[in-house]
Design a protein around this motif. Structure first.
Motif, PDB file in Angstrom:
ATOM      1  N   ASP A 157     -29.122  -2.118  11.378  1.00 59.49           N
ATOM      2  CA  ASP A 157     -28.178  -1.177  12.011  1.00 59.49           C
ATOM      3  C   ASP A 157     -27.868  -1.683  13.426  1.00 59.49           C
ATOM      4  N   ARG A 158     -26.814  -2.539  13.517  1.00 57.99           N
ATOM      5  CA  ARG A 158     -26.429  -3.116  14.802  1.00 57.99           C
ATOM      6  C   ARG A 158     -24.936  -2.890  15.052  1.00 57.99           C
ATOM      7  N   THR A 163     -32.744  -2.316  17.390  1.00 57.07           N
ATOM      8  CA  THR A 163     -32.144  -2.355  16.049  1.00 57.07           C
ATOM      9  C   THR A 163     -32.996  -1.526  15.096  1.00 57.07           C
ATOM     10  N   LYS A 164     -32.333  -0.655  14.360  1.00 58.71           N
ATOM     11  CA  LYS A 164     -33.001   0.095  13.298  1.00 58.71           C
ATOM     12  C   LYS A 164     -32.859  -0.680  11.986  1.00 58.71           C
ATOM     13  N   ILE A 165     -33.955  -0.821  11.314  1.00 64.67           N
ATOM     14  CA  ILE A 165     -33.986  -1.634  10.088  1.00 64.67           C
ATOM     15  C   ILE A 165     -34.372  -0.751   8.912  1.00 64.67           C
ATOM     16  N   ARG A 166     -33.627  -0.912   7.834  1.00 66.70           N
ATOM     17  CA  ARG A 166     -33.904  -0.172   6.592  1.00 66.70           C
ATOM     18  C   ARG A 166     -34.208  -1.209   5.503  1.00 66.70           C
ATOM     19  N   LEU A 174     -34.685   7.918 -19.931  1.00 66.04           N
ATOM     20  CA  LEU A 174     -35.315   6.979 -19.012  1.00 66.04           C
ATOM     21  C   LEU A 174     -34.258   6.389 -18.086  1.00 66.04           C
ATOM     22  N   MET A 175     -34.584   6.331 -16.811  1.00 65.50           N
ATOM     23  CA  MET A 175     -33.667   5.808 -15.800  1.00 65.50           C
ATOM     24  C   MET A 175     -34.410   4.800 -14.930  1.00 65.50           C
ATOM     25  N   PRO A 176     -33.675   3.936 -14.236  1.00 65.65           N
ATOM     26  CA  PRO A 176     -34.358   3.008 -13.326  1.00 65.65           C
ATOM     27  C   PRO A 176     -35.133   3.769 -12.258  1.00 65.65           C
ATOM     28  N   PRO A 177     -36.284   3.274 -11.874  1.00 67.72           N
ATOM     29  CA  PRO A 177     -37.090   3.995 -10.866  1.00 67.72           C
ATOM     30  C   PRO A 177     -36.440   3.920  -9.482  1.00 67.72           C
ATOM     31  N   ASP A 178     -36.789   4.861  -8.653  1.00 71.17           N
ATOM     32  CA  ASP A 178     -36.282   4.861  -7.276  1.00 71.17           C
ATOM     33  C   ASP A 178     -36.903   3.695  -6.509  1.00 71.17           C
ATOM     34  N   PRO A 179     -36.123   3.040  -5.655  1.00 74.03           N
ATOM     35  CA  PRO A 179     -36.682   1.924  -4.886  1.00 74.03           C
ATOM     36  C   PRO A 179     -37.599   2.427  -3.766  1.00 74.03           C
ATOM     37  N   ILE A 180     -38.362   1.526  -3.250  1.00 75.75           N
ATOM     38  CA  ILE A 180     -39.202   1.805  -2.087  1.00 75.75           C
ATOM     39  C   ILE A 180     -38.359   1.581  -0.830  1.00 75.75           C
ATOM     40  N   VAL A 181     -38.284   2.600   0.023  1.00 71.33           N
ATOM     41  CA  VAL A 181     -37.462   2.525   1.237  1.00 71.33           C
ATOM     42  C   VAL A 181     -38.383   2.664   2.447  1.00 71.33           C
ATOM     43  N   LEU A 182     -38.338   1.654   3.333  1.00 76.07           N
ATOM     44  CA  LEU A 182     -39.137   1.652   4.555  1.00 76.07           C
ATOM     45  C   LEU A 182     -38.201   1.550   5.765  1.00 76.07           C
ATOM     46  N   HIS A 183     -38.561   2.215   6.843  1.00 71.25           N
ATOM     47  CA  HIS A 183     -37.769   2.195   8.071  1.00 71.25           C
ATOM     48  C   HIS A 183     -38.611   1.589   9.192  1.00 71.25           C
TER      49      HIS A 183
END
Length: 432
Positions: free
Chosen positions: A162-163, A198-201, A283-292
């Protein structure tokens, strides 16, 4: 007496034949494997109890061999499949900076100015993404296996920066997709220029074994699961069917839906073989891992990296290693020991059979010596005729062909035999 002298003549031939058989290399290498008792012992009332006990032991050994073989096949089959295990993946995020204004304090002249040609003193930073699977606590050293690389647990990763796009228009989204032939890595490094916070996702899609799926709430609320493998969801549905007693009483292939499963089946009944197809719809794709993560180049970076613990499903290589070690080591060691024991048992059975034959021989002699000697001599006579390839003749054990040849009567023993016979005849006449 005349009938026994030819036997002495031909004795060297039979002795040579037996010596030749004993020197046969195949005969020397041949191992005795028969562990069954002789029928004479099995049928003897004296040894009935002991024979029954031995037969029971043989039957038990066969059952044990069958069980061990079946278990060994099951272990080999399990080694070919995925053995799921839950492990903890620890992810570390950290950064370093270079050329920042606070780092150039105290420098004078050209040493403090950015050099566009060499890149020296240009504000920049590096983002490091590392990860490792934590070891199992209290695990023995010999059971430990090399841990998996961090990149082998990541299927797809996206890093969003995020820049200010007016200052840094390019390189704000970094995407990495694992390819089959790509070398495994312990971490990733992203380098960028800049001196603004900078905020990083970080978005990661994990590579899990077996593959995990997000379960639609319509089915997940019934089964009480949110994320599971396909096999796990099918097993949970089957457990629910058995618990609620939904199988048809007559046709066990049919499942009768209750009020909660009717919207899932879209019918009142469903066949068991169609359950996997019904499960796949939910069945659906799993949620991703989100880190900030926030990166601020204007201050010194923290001494310790930020860390997150995430549970992942992996193939249990530790258990597979132990199973493989047990199967291989036990198979080799036990095979040698069992072979040795089988050979010893076979030798004991052979000794027992020989002892029984000697016992029978001597008991027959003790019961009736005269009849035994006559029977034994008759048997030896038949055996000699069989060895000489002749049948019964007027000369008892002398072949008719030999009597027709004059050389037969010039043999060294003939004169002695005639003298003995004549002496016996005169002694019999004088006795009369």
């Amino acid at each position: 007496m005349e009938g026994q002298k030819p036997a002495a003549k031909y004795a060297p031939s039979s002795s040579y034949a037996s010596h030749t058989l004993s020197q046969d290399p195949d005969a020397r290498k041949r191992k005795i494997t028969d562990k069954n008792l002789p029928n004479a012992l099995l049928q003897s009332p004296e040894f009935a109890e002991d024979s029954a006990m031995y037969r029971d032991l043989l039957q038990m050994e066969r059952k044990l061999d069958w069980t061990m073989t079946r278990k060994r096949v099951e272990v080999h089959d399990a080694l070919q499949r995925i053995i799921p295990a839950t492990r903890t993946l620890r992810i570390f995020l950290s950064h370093t900076v270079s050329g920042q204004p606070w780092q150039r304090e105290g420098l004078e002249g050209d040493a403090a100015k950015p050099n566009l040609e060499t890149g020296e003193n240009i504000p920049a930073w590096q983002l490091k993404i590392d990860g490792r699977v934590l070891e199992i606590p209290n695990q023995r050293a010999k059971d430990r296996v090399p841990p998996r690389k961090f990149s082998t647990l990541i299927k797809h990763m996206i890093v969003e920066l995020d820049r200010d796009t007016t200052l840094y228009p390019d390189g704000n989204i970094v995407e990495w997709i694992r390819s089959p032939n790509q070398a495994a890595m312990d971490g990733f490094t992203i380098r960028r220029k800049g001196d603004t916070p900078t905020k990083i996702r970080l978005v990661m899609h994990l590579e899990q074994q077996p593959e995990q799926y997000k379960v639609n709430p319509d089915l997940g609320n019934i089964l009480g699961i949110k994320e599971e493998s396909r096999t796990g969801v099918i097993q949970a549905l089957w457990n629910y069917i058995k618990t609620q007693n939904l199988q048809d009483k007559v046709d066990r292939r049919i499942v009768r839906a209750d009020a909660r499963l009717r919207p899932i089946f879209n019918a009142d009944t469903a066949y068991i073989q169609h359950l996997p197809e019904l499960v796949n719809r939910f069945l659906m794709p799993p949620d991703p891992i989100v880190l900030h993560y926030t990166l601020n180049p204007s201050v010194p970076p923290p001494e310790k990296p930020s860390a997150w613990d995430i549970e992942v499903k992996v193939d249990d290589s530790n258990l597979k290693g132990r199973m493989q070690h047990v199967v291989v080591s036990m198979a080799q060691d036990s095979a040698r020991d069992l072979t040795k024991l089988d050979e010893e048992i076979a030798l004991h059975i052979q000794s027992l059979n020989n002892a029984h034959m000697k016992r029978t021989f001597l008991r027959a002699f003790a019961d009736d010596p005269r009849e035994f000697i006559q029977t034994w001599l008759a048997s030896q006579s038949r055996d000699l005729e069989s060895v000489l390839a002749s049948g019964a003749s007027e000369g008892a054990t002398v072949r008719q062909e030999d009597l027709k040849r004059t050389e037969f009567f010039r043999l060294p023993w003939v004169e002695e035999a005639v003298a003995i016979q004549e002496g016996m005849r005169l002694a019999a006449k004088s006795g009369m």
